[in-house]
Design an enzyme around this catalytic site. Structure first.
Site, PDB file in Angstrom:
ATOM      1  N   SER A  27      21.714   0.477  -3.710  1.00 51.00           N
ATOM      2  CA  SER A  27      20.358   0.869  -3.307  1.00 51.00           C
ATOM      3  C   SER A  27      20.252   2.379  -3.131  1.00 51.00           C
ATOM      4  O   SER A  27      19.177   2.891  -2.849  1.00 51.00           O
ATOM      5  CB  SER A  27      19.966   0.173  -1.993  1.00 51.00           C
ATOM      6  OG  SER A  27      20.882   0.505  -0.963  1.00 51.00           O
ATOM      7  N   ASN A 113      22.965  -2.839   9.740  1.00 50.87           N
ATOM      8  CA  ASN A 113      21.720  -3.576   9.987  1.00 50.87           C
ATOM      9  C   ASN A 113      20.833  -2.868  11.014  1.00 50.87           C
ATOM     10  O   ASN A 113      19.628  -2.708  10.788  1.00 50.87           O
ATOM     11  CB  ASN A 113      22.029  -5.010  10.431  1.00 50.87           C
ATOM     12  CG  ASN A 113      22.729  -5.796   9.341  1.00 50.87           C
ATOM     13  OD1 ASN A 113      22.839  -5.325   8.204  1.00 50.87           O
ATOM     14  ND2 ASN A 113      23.210  -6.981   9.671  1.00 50.87           N
ATOM     15  N   HIS A 159     -26.699  -4.847  -3.784  1.00 50.33           N
ATOM     16  CA  HIS A 159     -26.627  -5.578  -5.067  1.00 50.33           C
ATOM     17  C   HIS A 159     -26.695  -4.621  -6.260  1.00 50.33           C
ATOM     18  O   HIS A 159     -27.134  -5.012  -7.338  1.00 50.33           O
ATOM     19  CB  HIS A 159     -27.732  -6.630  -5.186  1.00 50.33           C
ATOM     20  CG  HIS A 159     -27.869  -7.504  -3.976  1.00 50.33           C
ATOM     21  ND1 HIS A 159     -27.207  -8.702  -3.833  1.00 50.33           N
ATOM     22  CD2 HIS A 159     -28.566  -7.328  -2.823  1.00 50.33           C
ATOM     23  CE1 HIS A 159     -27.509  -9.236  -2.661  1.00 50.33           C
ATOM     24  NE2 HIS A 159     -28.330  -8.412  -2.019  1.00 50.33           N
ATOM     25  N   LYS A 292     -17.110  12.946 -24.923  1.00 48.17           N
ATOM     26  CA  LYS A 292     -16.737  12.204 -23.720  1.00 48.17           C
ATOM     27  C   LYS A 292     -16.079  13.078 -22.653  1.00 48.17           C
ATOM     28  O   LYS A 292     -15.271  13.934 -22.953  1.00 48.17           O
ATOM     29  CB  LYS A 292     -15.771  11.064 -24.061  1.00 48.17           C
ATOM     30  CG  LYS A 292     -16.385   9.898 -24.794  1.00 48.17           C
ATOM     31  CD  LYS A 292     -17.458   9.158 -23.983  1.00 48.17           C
ATOM     32  CE  LYS A 292     -16.873   8.346 -22.852  1.00 48.17           C
ATOM     33  NZ  LYS A 292     -16.070   7.230 -23.342  1.00 48.17           N
ATOM     34  N   GLU A 299     -10.949   6.432 -11.881  1.00 45.27           N
ATOM     35  CA  GLU A 299     -10.485   5.156 -12.444  1.00 45.27           C
ATOM     36  C   GLU A 299      -9.050   4.867 -12.000  1.00 45.27           C
ATOM     37  O   GLU A 299      -8.696   3.728 -11.695  1.00 45.27           O
ATOM     38  CB  GLU A 299     -10.577   5.191 -13.965  1.00 45.27           C
ATOM     39  CG  GLU A 299     -12.014   5.217 -14.458  1.00 45.27           C
ATOM     40  CD  GLU A 299     -12.098   5.490 -15.944  1.00 45.27           C
ATOM     41  OE1 GLU A 299     -12.575   4.625 -16.671  1.00 45.27           O
ATOM     42  OE2 GLU A 299     -11.670   6.576 -16.392  1.00 45.27           O
ATOM     43  N   LYS A 334      12.569  -1.770   0.531  1.00 47.10           N
ATOM     44  CA  LYS A 334      12.284  -0.334   0.525  1.00 47.10           C
ATOM     45  C   LYS A 334      11.475   0.164  -0.684  1.00 47.10           C
ATOM     46  O   LYS A 334      10.543   0.949  -0.495  1.00 47.10           O
ATOM     47  CB  LYS A 334      13.582   0.455   0.695  1.00 47.10           C
ATOM     48  CG  LYS A 334      14.020   0.478   2.170  1.00 47.10           C
ATOM     49  CD  LYS A 334      15.417   1.009   2.397  1.00 47.10           C
ATOM     50  CE  LYS A 334      16.512   0.014   2.149  1.00 47.10           C
ATOM     51  NZ  LYS A 334      16.423  -1.247   2.904  1.00 47.10           N
TER      52      LYS A 334
HETATM   53  N1  ARG Z   1      21.454  -1.207   2.011  1.00 49.25           N
HETATM   54  C1  ARG Z   1      21.281  -2.227   2.989  1.00 49.25           C
HETATM   55  C2  ARG Z   1      19.800  -2.597   3.104  1.00 49.25           C
HETATM   56  O1  ARG Z   1      19.000  -1.794   2.812  1.00 49.25           O
HETATM   57  C3  ARG Z   1      21.772  -1.774   4.317  1.00 49.25           C
HETATM   58  C4  ARG Z   1      22.093  -2.907   5.228  1.00 49.25           C
HETATM   59  C5  ARG Z   1      23.261  -3.621   4.678  1.00 49.25           C
HETATM   60  N2  ARG Z   1      23.713  -4.635   5.527  1.00 49.25           N
HETATM   61  C6  ARG Z   1      24.543  -5.590   5.099  1.00 49.25           C
HETATM   62  N3  ARG Z   1      24.911  -6.478   5.937  1.00 49.25           N
HETATM   63  N4  ARG Z   1      24.981  -5.616   3.851  1.00 49.25           N
HETATM   64  O2  ARG Z   1      19.441  -3.671   3.457  1.00 49.25           O
END
Ligand code: ARG
Length: 466
Positions: A27, A113, A159, A292, A299, A334
């Site tokens: 990620s 976490n 309307h 145009k 838009e 994310k």
């Molecule tokens: N990259 C992970 C996320 O965004 C971070 C948390 C990872 N936690 C885990 N137990 N693998 O969720």
């Protein structure tokens, strides 16, 4: 299969992840933008660890120095992100470990976490503040146009049919009301974000003697009186994604507002209306038709609203049905949030630019608002003032409209005899109703489009947006 590259969790593994798995599960390509928040969180956590005696002051200072150096490298574009290290948290921790031996103690009493939950709460506080400013920029552009064109009258529509006359400023101020609610919504999301997750650990806290309030204070998770705010249930803390949804919902609704504004501008800029000329800088031409000038910024504002709604939908679907607590699915939380932030921000800026460059066509507005039928309701009110029940007055004016259509004349071109033949309550002054300025001046209740009322609202907005 390589050998375990993940010193953070590789202990129980005999073999490292497959290349395909690394590629699939990384990620860092998108969460690297959390680096400033991740570093802030780690610095506060290290300070807390020293405060409770789990690390020494020297170790804390070494960690702080190392993290500052890493962030400086990241911001200078000199840091090498490694997708094999999965995410922003592990990239930074590993880089730190290479420089600072004490870094091996940084993850004491912490899990990714509660770490990622913290990063995101800091992100949301930042993002909400940025969007509030961006939306304010669009509001200021609208206010400037309202002020510059305060004498202009246009038909208001229901309307998409001409309904009643209003000042153009009144219409623009309606948009300001919408956008100001959006700003308030981002304020509410930021307030919800203001609770510190650190200490929730993986999901059940820690056996170590940490001080959650200390960390919360260090990160600015405090109430108006400076008291620390920490989340109240460790399981909820790492499972909860409400803020993601609330933020995406606020962005989606902002997008809907932008889209409705854009739609009005698209109509207004068409040859059929031509109330406004859009700025060249926010339009494009046709590759085929030389005449145009297309309202592309508007838009796209309409189109981006779909994307913002899609992001909200992605998040709702992501979270629905997940068992407590953290599940790796949540890593997918994310990209939609970052996309909503980026798109909402640029939408606000583009709307501001488009509105700032608008030229109002006073001649076309005057022509459209001249239509006496816009004051048919005022004619009914005239009869009401003369004691006629509104339903009867409405009916009588309906007959006046039909008579004018039969004669193929404007409402105010009928004769006294015409209207008196329809209702005896019409007196010689009935035609004065069709004086536009007079009609507007009668609408001075709060929130109405009368000239003094509009002036008051303009003054209020000047203060709000100062
Ligand atoms: N990259 C992970 C996320 O965004 C971070 C948390 C990872 N936690 C885990 N137990 N693998 O969720």
């Amino acid at each position: 299969m390589g050998k375990p590259s993940h010193v953070t969790w590789g202990g129980r593994f005999a073999a490292g992840p497959a290349e395909l798995m690394l590629q699939f599960s990384e990620s860092v390509s998108f969460d690297c933008r959390l680096a400033p928040f991740d570093v802030a969180g780690s610095k506060a956590h290290a300070a807390m660890l020293a405060h409770v005696g789990l690390i020494t002051a020297k170790e804390r200072d070494a960690i702080h120095g190392g993290l500052d150096a890493i962030l400086a490298e990241i911001e200078a574009g000199k840091f090498t992100w490694d997708t094999r290290l999965e995410d922003v948290h592990m990239n930074i921790e590993q880089a730190l470990t290479k420089r600072v031996p004490a870094a091996a103690k940084l993850h004491t009493a912490r899990s990714r976490n509660d770490q990622v939950a913290t990063d995101m709460r800091l992100f949301f506080k930042h993002a909400c503040a940025v969007l509030q400013e961006a939306v304010k920029g669009a509001e200021r552009a609208l206010l400037a146009q309202a002020e510059a064109n305060r004498e202009i009258l246009i038909p208001g529509y229901t309307h998409l049919q001409r309904a009643q006359p209003v000042f153009l400023a009144h219409h623009l101020l309606a948009w300001l009301e919408m956008l100001e609610r959006d700003r308030a919504r981002f304020g509410a999301v930021a307030a919800q974000a203001n609770w510190c997750p650190l200490g929730a650990g993986a999901m059940a806290g820690t056996t170590l003697p940490i001080d959650r309030e200390f960390t919360a204070r260090a990160l600015g998770f405090v109430d108006a009186r400076g008291r620390p705010q920490v989340t109240q249930n460790s399981m909820d803390t790492v499972a909860d994604r409400d803020l993601f949804l609330e933020f995406a919902a606020a962005c989606a609704l902002l997008g809907v507002h932008f889209s409705r504004i854009a739609e009005d501008l698209i109509l207004w800029s068409s040859a059929e209306f031509k109330f406004v000329e859009l700025p060249d800088a926010f339009c494009t031409g046709s590759s085929l038709m030389p005449q145009k000038k297309n309202p592309d910024s508007c838009e796209l504002l309409r189109g981006k609203a779909a994307r913002l709604q899609g992001n909200l939908h992605t998040l709702l679907t992501l979270v629905k049905g997940l068992p407590l607590t953290y599940n790796r699915d949540l890593q997918e939380d994310k990209p939609p949030v970052f996309d909503s932030f980026d798109q909402a921000r640029i939408c606000a800026e583009v709307l501001a630019g488009t509105v700032a460059g608008l030229q109002v066509r006073a001649d076309r507005c005057a022509e459209a608002v001249r239509d006496p039928a816009l004051l048919a309701t005022d004619l009914a009110d005239y009869l009401v003032r003369r004691g006629v029940p509104f339903r009867d007055a409405h009916h009588a004016v309906g007959a006046v409209v039909r008579r004018a259509e039969e004669r193929q004349v404007a409402l105010n071109e009928l004769t006294d005899a015409d209207v008196r033949g329809i209702h005896a309550a019409f007196a010689a002054d009935w035609v004065e109703v069709f004086d536009l300025r007079r009609a507007l001046a009668k609408r001075e209740g709060t929130g109405m489009p009368g000239p003094r009322q509009v002036a008051r609202q303009l003054a209020r907005w000047r203060k709000v947006l100062a």
